[in-house]
Scaffold this motif. Structure first.
Motif, PDB file in Angstrom:
ATOM      1  N   VAL A   1       0.859  -1.191   0.000  1.00 36.94           N
ATOM      2  CA  VAL A   1       0.000   0.000   0.000  1.00 36.94           C
ATOM      3  C   VAL A   1       0.890   1.234   0.000  1.00 36.94           C
ATOM      4  O   VAL A   1       1.604   1.502   0.965  1.00 36.94           O
ATOM      5  CB  VAL A   1      -0.936   0.009   1.220  1.00 36.94           C
ATOM      6  CG1 VAL A   1      -1.792   1.273   1.228  1.00 36.94           C
ATOM      7  CG2 VAL A   1      -1.829  -1.236   1.211  1.00 36.94           C
TER       8      VAL A   1
ATOM      9  N   VAL B   1       0.481  -7.504   4.265  1.00 37.29           N
ATOM     10  CA  VAL B   1       0.270  -6.191   3.666  1.00 37.29           C
ATOM     11  C   VAL B   1       1.398  -5.293   4.156  1.00 37.29           C
ATOM     12  O   VAL B   1       1.637  -5.172   5.362  1.00 37.29           O
ATOM     13  CB  VAL B   1      -1.092  -5.584   4.053  1.00 37.29           C
ATOM     14  CG1 VAL B   1      -1.283  -4.243   3.358  1.00 37.29           C
ATOM     15  CG2 VAL B   1      -2.228  -6.539   3.698  1.00 37.29           C
TER      16      VAL B   1
ATOM     17  N   HIS C   1       2.772  -1.568   4.330  1.00 34.80           N
ATOM     18  CA  HIS C   1       2.224  -0.214   4.222  1.00 34.80           C
ATOM     19  C   HIS C   1       3.316   0.844   4.340  1.00 34.80           C
ATOM     20  O   HIS C   1       4.113   0.825   5.270  1.00 34.80           O
ATOM     21  CB  HIS C   1       1.173   0.034   5.313  1.00 34.80           C
ATOM     22  CG  HIS C   1       0.697   1.449   5.327  1.00 34.80           C
ATOM     23  ND1 HIS C   1       0.932   2.315   6.369  1.00 34.80           N
ATOM     24  CD2 HIS C   1       0.024   2.160   4.383  1.00 34.80           C
ATOM     25  CE1 HIS C   1       0.409   3.490   6.083  1.00 34.80           C
ATOM     26  NE2 HIS C   1      -0.138   3.437   4.887  1.00 34.80           N
TER      27      HIS C   1
ATOM     28  N   LEU D   1      -3.171   3.287   6.022  1.00 35.88           N
ATOM     29  CA  LEU D   1      -3.121   2.222   7.020  1.00 35.88           C
ATOM     30  C   LEU D   1      -4.484   1.577   7.190  1.00 35.88           C
ATOM     31  O   LEU D   1      -4.595   0.354   7.377  1.00 35.88           O
ATOM     32  CB  LEU D   1      -2.609   2.770   8.349  1.00 35.88           C
ATOM     33  CG  LEU D   1      -2.366   1.754   9.467  1.00 35.88           C
ATOM     34  CD1 LEU D   1      -1.517   0.583   8.998  1.00 35.88           C
ATOM     35  CD2 LEU D   1      -1.708   2.430  10.669  1.00 35.88           C
TER      36      LEU D   1
ATOM     37  N   THR E   1      -6.652   1.243   4.790  1.00 31.78           N
ATOM     38  CA  THR E   1      -6.755   0.362   3.622  1.00 31.78           C
ATOM     39  C   THR E   1      -5.980  -0.932   3.851  1.00 31.78           C
ATOM     40  O   THR E   1      -6.457  -2.024   3.511  1.00 31.78           O
ATOM     41  CB  THR E   1      -6.222   1.076   2.365  1.00 31.78           C
ATOM     42  OG1 THR E   1      -7.041   2.206   2.071  1.00 31.78           O
ATOM     43  CG2 THR E   1      -6.198   0.142   1.159  1.00 31.78           C
ATOM     44  N   ALA E   2      -4.799  -0.818   4.435  1.00 37.56           N
ATOM     45  CA  ALA E   2      -3.986  -2.004   4.718  1.00 37.56           C
ATOM     46  C   ALA E   2      -4.737  -2.976   5.624  1.00 37.56           C
ATOM     47  O   ALA E   2      -4.707  -4.197   5.416  1.00 37.56           O
ATOM     48  CB  ALA E   2      -2.660  -1.598   5.345  1.00 37.56           C
TER      49      ALA E   2
ATOM     50  N   ILE F   1       0.197  -6.842   9.050  1.00 37.68           N
ATOM     51  CA  ILE F   1       0.423  -5.571   8.362  1.00 37.68           C
ATOM     52  C   ILE F   1       1.767  -5.053   8.852  1.00 37.68           C
ATOM     53  O   ILE F   1       1.956  -4.839  10.053  1.00 37.68           O
ATOM     54  CB  ILE F   1      -0.685  -4.535   8.661  1.00 37.68           C
ATOM     55  CG1 ILE F   1      -2.044  -5.046   8.189  1.00 37.68           C
ATOM     56  CG2 ILE F   1      -0.353  -3.189   8.030  1.00 37.68           C
ATOM     57  CD1 ILE F   1      -2.863  -5.680   9.281  1.00 37.68           C
TER      58      ILE F   1
ATOM     59  N   GLU G   1       4.202  -2.072   9.092  1.00 35.29           N
ATOM     60  CA  GLU G   1       4.179  -0.611   8.988  1.00 35.29           C
ATOM     61  C   GLU G   1       5.584  -0.097   8.711  1.00 35.29           C
ATOM     62  O   GLU G   1       6.467  -0.167   9.560  1.00 35.29           O
ATOM     63  CB  GLU G   1       3.614  -0.006  10.278  1.00 35.29           C
ATOM     64  CG  GLU G   1       3.581   1.507  10.299  1.00 35.29           C
ATOM     65  CD  GLU G   1       2.810   2.102   9.131  1.00 35.29           C
ATOM     66  OE1 GLU G   1       3.448   2.373   8.093  1.00 35.29           O
ATOM     67  OE2 GLU G   1       1.576   2.268   9.253  1.00 35.29           O
TER      68      GLU G   1
END
Length: 352
Positions: free
Chosen positions: A170, A224, A226, A234, A236-237, A247, A249
């Motif tokens: 993302v 995911v 991001h 975030l 959306t992730a 996820i 980050e």
């Protein structure tokens, strides 16, 4: 500052070695204020080399946070660049994307073109062990991406991203695209780059990657990654992660506060948000990979597609105004991916 040149270096007074007696360095002097300082040529100590810079690169997210003075007080020691001068928040000479030619030091390295995690300085002194000689097929400009590649590799190891995974990246900025290009080297079941800007999606497709708008992105991802540095990204992730997924980050928000929807299905679907910070090798690899080995791996993974991500360039003399524009989000910088800073040696150096 003058951009006239003598024998491949700045027009400073030169000593018997052919090197100038002075050198320029970019410093963040205060919030929103950067300047070039002219200083004495740095001197080497035992086990160190002197590098004359060809190119440095602006890592937009991190360096914008530093330029605006948004580094939180409690993490200044953690977030310092490996070879920065001064202390965060300022005055500080930050940056960590530097390619140059070894001019003094080890005979083995003398005259070699190397990548180091140094900043926007005409000359840098680093330990020999922290020099990474460029592969024969890697142009000096492409090698600037090595430090960003290290960030990308860190995230892939942190997840971890494995063969057969469904993966979403993302954010199609410098970090996101580098991460996606590295991920594309793995045998994944699916890899999508989620980007809100239509023009940026066209570039992503030219890189040979699948680009989708957030509303068209596939869900049920195993991982995911991001890097949009926004609450919306975030969120959306979180939506794209499958049950029990992770996820990672990659964004650094500085002192900015973010709001994300953890009251929806975050707990019910047992999602995990994992921080990744390049100062350490991720836990799954930390006992078997040094940071130097990680960087060398990233440098070796750069391929010709990265040349397409060089979106602008400026001479060192213009760096104070360029950094101001980048950090403020000036119109001409908004589509920038990697902005290269050319140093005086660039024009006249003959590569061997």
């Amino acid at each position: 500052m003058s951009e006239s040149r003598v024998t491949g270096v700045s027009q400073h007074e030169q000593g018997a070695t052919g090197l100038p007696s002075t050198s320029r360095q970019y410093w963040t002097e205060a919030a929103h204020t950067g300047a070039l300082r002219e200083v004495r040529l740095p001197q080497t100590g035992p086990g160190e080399v002197l590098i004359e810079t060809l190119h440095s690169g602006i890592s937009r997210g991190t360096e914008s946070v530093v330029h605006r003075g948004e580094v939180p007080d409690n993490v200044t020691s953690i977030m310092q660049a490996p070879f920065q001068l001064g202390e965060l928040p300022f005055p500080v000479s930050h940056g960590y994307l530097n390619v140059g030619v070894v001019r003094q030091g080890s005979e083995e390295l003398l005259g070699r073109t190397v990548f180091t995690l140094a900043g926007h300085r005409e000359h840098v002194v680093v330990p020999e062990a922290d020099c990474h000689v460029l592969p024969e097929d890697c142009p000096s400009e492409r090698a600037v991406f090595a430090g960003i590649g290290e960030v990308a590799l860190n995230a892939l190891w942190e997840a971890p991203v494995l063969a057969g995974d469904r993966v979403a990246v993302v954010g199609g900025g410098l970090i996101g695209l580098t991460t996606a290009l590295f991920a594309s080297k793995l045998p994944l079941q699916r890899l999508q780059v989620v980007e809100i800007d239509a023009e940026r999606r066209e570039l992503i497709r030219e890189l040979g990657l699948e680009a989708v708008a957030p509303e068209d992105a596939a869900a049920d991802n195993d991982a995911v990654l991001h890097s949009s540095a926004s609450s919306a990204g975030l969120a959306t992730a979180l939506q794209l992660a499958g049950d029990d997924a992770v996820i990672v980050e990659q964004s650094w928000y500085g002192t900015g506060e973010q709001q994300i929807p953890l009251g929806a299905d975050f707990h019910a679907r047992r999602l995990r948000i994992v921080a990744t910070q390049v100062g350490e090798v991720p836990g799954p690899r930390r006992m078997r990979r040094t940071r130097g080995q990680r960087l060398a791996t990233a440098l070796g993974m750069l391929d010709p597609r990265f040349d397409m991500l060089i979106s602008g360039r400026s001479p060192l003399a213009e760096l104070p105004s360029v950094m101001r524009d980048v950090a403020s989000g000036a119109p001409w910088t908004r589509d920038q991916i990697l902005h290269i800073i050319d140093h005086p040696l660039t024009e006249n150096h003959a590569f061997g």
